[in-house]
Design an enzyme around this catalytic site. Sequence first.
Site, PDB file in Angstrom:
ATOM      1  N   ASP A   1     106.358  13.981  16.291  1.00  0.00           N
ATOM      2  CA  ASP A   1     107.684  13.367  16.188  1.00  0.00           C
ATOM      3  C   ASP A   1     107.680  11.923  15.703  1.00  0.00           C
ATOM      4  O   ASP A   1     108.714  11.243  15.801  1.00  0.00           O
ATOM      5  CB  ASP A   1     108.411  13.448  17.527  1.00  0.00           C
ATOM      6  CG  ASP A   1     107.711  12.677  18.637  1.00  0.00           C
ATOM      7  OD1 ASP A   1     106.549  12.256  18.429  1.00  0.00           O
ATOM      8  OD2 ASP A   1     108.316  12.495  19.709  1.00  0.00           O
ATOM      9  N   GLU A   2     106.557  11.425  15.174  1.00  0.00           N
ATOM     10  CA  GLU A   2     106.545  10.050  14.698  1.00  0.00           C
ATOM     11  C   GLU A   2     105.587   9.875  13.527  1.00  0.00           C
ATOM     12  O   GLU A   2     104.578  10.555  13.427  1.00  0.00           O
ATOM     13  CB  GLU A   2     106.190   9.071  15.818  1.00  0.00           C
ATOM     14  CG  GLU A   2     104.794   9.242  16.379  1.00  0.00           C
ATOM     15  CD  GLU A   2     104.418   8.154  17.364  1.00  0.00           C
ATOM     16  OE1 GLU A   2     104.731   6.971  17.099  1.00  0.00           O
ATOM     17  OE2 GLU A   2     103.805   8.478  18.399  1.00  0.00           O
TER      18      GLU A   2
ATOM     19  N   ASP B   1     110.604   7.268  14.516  1.00  0.00           N
ATOM     20  CA  ASP B   1     110.444   8.024  15.761  1.00  0.00           C
ATOM     21  C   ASP B   1     111.677   8.905  15.931  1.00  0.00           C
ATOM     22  O   ASP B   1     112.809   8.405  15.967  1.00  0.00           O
ATOM     23  CB  ASP B   1     110.306   7.051  16.939  1.00  0.00           C
ATOM     24  CG  ASP B   1     109.865   7.751  18.216  1.00  0.00           C
ATOM     25  OD1 ASP B   1     109.360   8.873  18.130  1.00  0.00           O
ATOM     26  OD2 ASP B   1     110.035   7.152  19.293  1.00  0.00           O
TER      27      ASP B   1
END
Length: 443
Positions: free
Chosen positions: A127-128, A12
């Site tokens: 974003d992950e 993350d």
Amino acid sequence: MTAVRRWIAHLDMDAFYASVELLRYPELKGLPVVIGGGRRHQPEVQADGTRQFATLRHYAGRGVVTTATYAARDYGVHSGMGLMKAAQRAPDAILLPTDFEAYRHYSRLFKQAVAEVAPVIEDRGIDEIYIDLTEVPGAQEAVGHDAWGGVRAVAQEIRNNVKRTTGLTCSIGVTPNKLLSKIASELDKPDGLTVLTADDIPARIWPLKVRSINGIGPKANAKLKALGIETIGQLAECDVAWLVEHFGRSYGAWLYRASHGIDERPVVTYSEPVSMSRETTFERDLHAVRDRATLSAIFTDLAHRVADDLQRKRWVGRTIGIKLRFEDFKTVTRDLTLPAPTADAQLIRQAAGQCLKRVDLSRRLRLLGVRVGSLSRPGAGDAVSLAGAAVKAGATPAAAPSARRSRAQLAAERAALEPELPFDDQATEAAPAGQPAHDGSRA
């Protein structure tokens, strides 16, 4: 021979959007910064070369926080919060506009950096990601007295590669499965690396709130709290039959497994998108009559942006839908299924307009979105005529389309489908002064 241990990582990025902005504006490092402003909040360059930044203090509008730096989070500011509420908590926080093009660029960079070390990746958003480290060279080896030193070193190499490539930090949780890794990546944020096994569940997982489990939402959390269950450990003490009785067979059994850290889901390296959509939240509430020109332009722009996304990624879709959120935060959706899939912006705009006519627009709007679902790859016979869509939507074209249509026929098809939209000028010309014009927009 030693059995191969399954190692799954969840990566993350730390305060991703805000961190990207800090690369652009390093002078803001360590300060409370909120992302979510509009173009008018772009920093202004002064005569001496320094930048003047907007703050939340004088913000007025309906925008929401996209993300915030950790310094801003210390004031209680978080993603999804209204910017005016955030201004009450941190009036001197810097406000920056969103720049999704930049965020997508850095998203591609960090994923490429990870793939150089560990190529088995499940993309979970901008974003992950999940990463299967099981077969990565060295992941099964011990390092000195650290039995998990090999996989720890691999995860650290990933973090180093991401930082070297992007200048950004990330947090990684490494455990035997996706459920635990998602939790673990939050334990030592920001810039953290956490490796856990099943033996660590009682000490590291069970003391956490049940909301820490991805899949327990607000409603389930409230029900569990009403039953006296607030931590994962308390949930783990519950009998599975009792959970099934209160939450149903499927979800009750899942709650039991999740509380014990049981999750056999694989890392899925590819999945077909279900739909593509574009939406926007207005900085002030807009009315279908008084702000019809603004809404019409936004509506058309959203349709074109969805069409661009579909064409760029080579998809077509049959189900066209809209999403509206009103001033009272009530959300309404409508959709329409075309006779054949399309990626045509004009057709998407017009089909979405047919959906719009089925909504009561007497209240002001704070959000508008356009969605295309039932996606497929384009192929022979996929092209849908505007007249064909009009028939499906209830309009009556002058003539059925032929395989090859003249410009006049195409114009007639567009005219046949063109609805009297509440956001268009003709929809409000006959409205009595001071009265909203619906023109069939009520469901």
